[in-house]
Design a protein around this motif. Structure first.
Motif, mmCIF file in Angstrom:
data_model
loop_
_atom_site.group_PDB
_atom_site.id
_atom_site.type_symbol
_atom_site.label_atom_id
_atom_site.label_comp_id
_atom_site.label_asym_id
_atom_site.label_seq_id
_atom_site.Cartn_x
_atom_site.Cartn_y
_atom_site.Cartn_z
ATOM 1 N N ASP A 1 103.589 126.316 59.721
ATOM 2 C CA ASP A 1 103.659 127.624 59.060
ATOM 3 C C ASP A 1 103.033 128.739 59.893
ATOM 4 O OD1 ASP A 1 101.033 126.808 58.846
ATOM 5 O OD2 ASP A 1 100.886 127.068 56.663
ATOM 6 N N ILE A 2 102.804 128.482 61.189
ATOM 7 C CA ILE A 2 102.150 129.504 62.010
ATOM 8 C C ILE A 2 103.000 130.771 62.053
ATOM 9 C CG2 ILE A 2 103.181 128.781 64.215
ATOM 10 C CD1 ILE A 2 100.232 129.364 65.327
ATOM 11 N N GLN A 3 102.332 131.886 61.950
ATOM 12 C CA GLN A 3 103.001 133.183 61.994
ATOM 13 C C GLN A 3 102.044 134.152 62.682
ATOM 14 O OE1 GLN A 3 104.252 134.381 58.139
ATOM 15 N NE2 GLN A 3 105.706 135.909 58.873
ATOM 16 N N PHE A 4 102.528 134.828 63.693
ATOM 17 C CA PHE A 4 101.661 135.753 64.418
ATOM 18 C C PHE A 4 101.765 137.150 63.825
ATOM 19 C CE2 PHE A 4 102.784 132.551 67.707
ATOM 20 C CZ PHE A 4 101.526 131.950 67.723
ATOM 21 N N GLN A 5 100.635 137.744 63.585
ATOM 22 C CA GLN A 5 100.615 139.095 63.045
ATOM 23 C C GLN A 5 99.725 139.950 63.926
ATOM 24 O OE1 GLN A 5 99.203 137.676 59.320
ATOM 25 N NE2 GLN A 5 101.180 137.893 58.308
ATOM 26 N N ALA A 6 100.176 141.174 64.159
ATOM 27 C CA ALA A 6 99.404 142.084 65.007
ATOM 28 C C ALA A 6 98.000 142.238 64.433
ATOM 29 C CB ALA A 6 100.097 143.441 65.071
ATOM 30 N N GLY A 7 97.027 142.188 65.331
ATOM 31 C CA GLY A 7 95.654 142.411 64.914
ATOM 32 C C GLY A 7 94.940 141.169 64.415
ATOM 33 N N TYR B 1 109.206 124.111 62.311
ATOM 34 C CA TYR B 1 108.491 125.390 62.421
ATOM 35 C C TYR B 1 109.324 126.510 61.820
ATOM 36 C CZ TYR B 1 105.060 123.081 65.339
ATOM 37 O OH TYR B 1 104.073 122.241 65.783
ATOM 38 N N ALA B 2 108.667 127.338 61.030
ATOM 39 C CA ALA B 2 109.385 128.407 60.329
ATOM 40 C C ALA B 2 109.556 129.654 61.186
ATOM 41 C CB ALA B 2 108.646 128.761 59.040
ATOM 42 N N HIS B 3 108.569 129.952 62.049
ATOM 43 C CA HIS B 3 108.570 131.241 62.745
ATOM 44 C C HIS B 3 108.586 131.113 64.273
ATOM 45 C CE1 HIS B 3 107.848 132.991 58.829
ATOM 46 N NE2 HIS B 3 106.829 132.173 58.674
ATOM 47 N N VAL B 4 108.481 129.893 64.788
ATOM 48 C CA VAL B 4 108.679 129.663 66.225
ATOM 49 C C VAL B 4 109.731 128.563 66.353
ATOM 50 C CG1 VAL B 4 106.344 130.363 66.865
ATOM 51 C CG2 VAL B 4 106.802 127.954 66.381
ATOM 52 N N ARG B 5 110.182 128.300 67.568
ATOM 53 C CA ARG B 5 111.311 127.392 67.757
ATOM 54 C C ARG B 5 111.021 126.016 67.166
ATOM 55 N NH1 ARG B 5 112.679 123.895 71.550
ATOM 56 N NH2 ARG B 5 111.028 124.519 72.984
ATOM 57 N N ALA B 6 111.904 125.574 66.281
ATOM 58 C CA ALA B 6 111.756 124.253 65.663
ATOM 59 C C ALA B 6 111.996 123.158 66.703
ATOM 60 C CB ALA B 6 112.732 124.110 64.502
ATOM 61 N N LEU B 7 111.410 122.004 66.470
ATOM 62 C CA LEU B 7 111.573 120.846 67.342
ATOM 63 C C LEU B 7 112.186 119.711 66.523
ATOM 64 C CD1 LEU B 7 108.063 120.917 69.048
ATOM 65 C CD2 LEU B 7 110.229 121.424 70.183
ATOM 66 N N ASP C 1 105.454 117.547 59.296
ATOM 67 C CA ASP C 1 105.722 118.973 59.058
ATOM 68 C C ASP C 1 104.642 119.622 58.183
ATOM 69 O OD1 ASP C 1 108.026 118.971 60.629
ATOM 70 O OD2 ASP C 1 109.266 118.256 58.965
ATOM 71 N N LEU C 2 103.420 119.552 58.669
ATOM 72 C CA LEU C 2 102.275 120.039 57.900
ATOM 73 C C LEU C 2 101.948 121.496 58.235
ATOM 74 C CD1 LEU C 2 99.793 117.016 58.142
ATOM 75 C CD2 LEU C 2 101.575 117.455 56.439
ATOM 76 N N GLY C 3 101.687 122.289 57.197
ATOM 77 C CA GLY C 3 101.112 123.615 57.373
ATOM 78 C C GLY C 3 99.632 123.500 57.677
ATOM 79 N N ARG C 4 98.987 124.638 57.944
ATOM 80 C CA ARG C 4 97.597 124.583 58.398
ATOM 81 C C ARG C 4 96.678 123.955 57.358
ATOM 82 N NH1 ARG C 4 92.842 127.596 58.576
ATOM 83 N NH2 ARG C 4 91.705 127.363 60.537
ATOM 84 N N ASP C 5 96.807 124.359 56.090
ATOM 85 C CA ASP C 5 95.906 123.819 55.062
ATOM 86 C C ASP C 5 96.073 122.310 54.930
ATOM 87 O OD1 ASP C 5 94.991 126.358 54.649
ATOM 88 O OD2 ASP C 5 96.050 126.676 52.746
ATOM 89 N N ALA C 6 97.326 121.854 54.945
ATOM 90 C CA ALA C 6 97.576 120.417 54.829
ATOM 91 C C ALA C 6 97.040 119.670 56.049
ATOM 92 C CB ALA C 6 99.070 120.152 54.663
ATOM 93 N N MET C 7 97.183 120.264 57.236
ATOM 94 C CA MET C 7 96.636 119.626 58.443
ATOM 95 C C MET C 7 95.131 119.492 58.337
ATOM 96 S SD MET C 7 98.686 120.984 61.832
ATOM 97 C CE MET C 7 97.842 119.929 63.012
#
Length: 251
Positions: free
Chosen positions: A101-107, A25-31, A57-63
């Motif tokens: 590749d999850i990333q949280f953005q305000a809004g 995970y790039a933006h939350v704790r890796a496992l 280790d798939l991003g959303r599009d690949a999943m």
């Protein structure tokens, strides 16, 4: 034989599996362990004759693409197994698998960045095939602080694990012929483990290939092993609407 009969004959013995392990995970704790877990489970399934689609280790599009392709394969099979290791989260009683590749953005809507389990359930939801879904996906939830900081905290509780299948949402039914196995009880957190594999996946990979072991008996053995290994901290849990005995490794 006519084409329909040939297709039916092919489906009769066809066993397919989708195995995904997300850890980098790039933006939350890796496992560290999910990719190892996925490799171990994929090997165990191949060894007993499954055709396995494997994704690490798939991003959303690949999943999304991998799941879509698998569901097309599953439509022509007798048994379909889905195994996922990585972060998972429940929001408003629905379960989501978390791409690396999850990333949280305000809004933004947090759920738009994840993969809804309901889409997999709905894609498998017919009664001519046995479906087995195995989720080692309640690893310590790193998302609650970020979700809260984006103002999207409603319906998500820190470290609360996954929801029970009864609340998988209105988009799918737990149709006859389906078994869902969780690495831990609903609302509880699964451990990533101190070794190369999580306690659940280590036990699962040991028992998957046991010849002549009925799948619910297998999960009982896995449960006993995980409870012992975690000193009672983690209790695997399953929900079944299977209509008969299912053997993943033939007798």
């Amino acid at each position: 034989a006519p084409p329909a009969a040939r297709a039916q004959a092919a489906a009769t013995g066809r066993r397919v599996a989708l195995v995904i392990g997300n850890g980098a995970y790039a933006h939350v704790r890796a496992l560290p362990n999910p990719p190892n877990d996925a490799r171990a489970i994929a090997k165990s399934l191949r060894d007993i004759g499954f055709t396995v689609s494997e994704g690490l280790d798939l991003g959303r599009d690949a999943m999304q693409t991998t799941i879509h392709d698998f569901l097309r394969e599953a439509a022509r099979s007798q048994i379909a197994v889905v195994y996922y290791a990585g972060h998972g989260v429940q929001v408003d009683g629905r379960n989501y698998l978390v791409p690396v590749d999850i990333q949280f953005q305000a809004g933004s809507r947090m759920t738009d960045a994840m993969v809804d389990m309901d889409t997999i359930m709905a894609g498998l939801d017919d009664q001519i095939r046995t479906n087995i879904l195995i989720l080692d996906a309640c690893r310590n939830n790193p998302m609650a602080p970020q979700v809260a900081s984006t103002g999207a905290s409603r319906g998500i509780e820190g470290g609360s694990g996954l929801a029970a299948p009864a609340s998988l949402g209105s988009g799918s039914t737990l149709g006859a012929g389906t078994l869902i196995a969780f690495a831990t009880a609903p609302g509880q957190v699964a451990l990533d483990g101190e070794g190369a594999n999580s306690p659940f996946s280590a036990a699962l990979s040991r028992h998957l290939g046991t010849p002549g072991l009925e799948v619910q008996q297998m999960l009982t053995r896995v449960r006993a092993e995980v409870v012992a290994a975690t000193k009672g901290k983690q209790v695997p849990w399953s929900n079944s609407s299977l209509l008969g005995e299912v053997y993943l490794a033939e007798k």
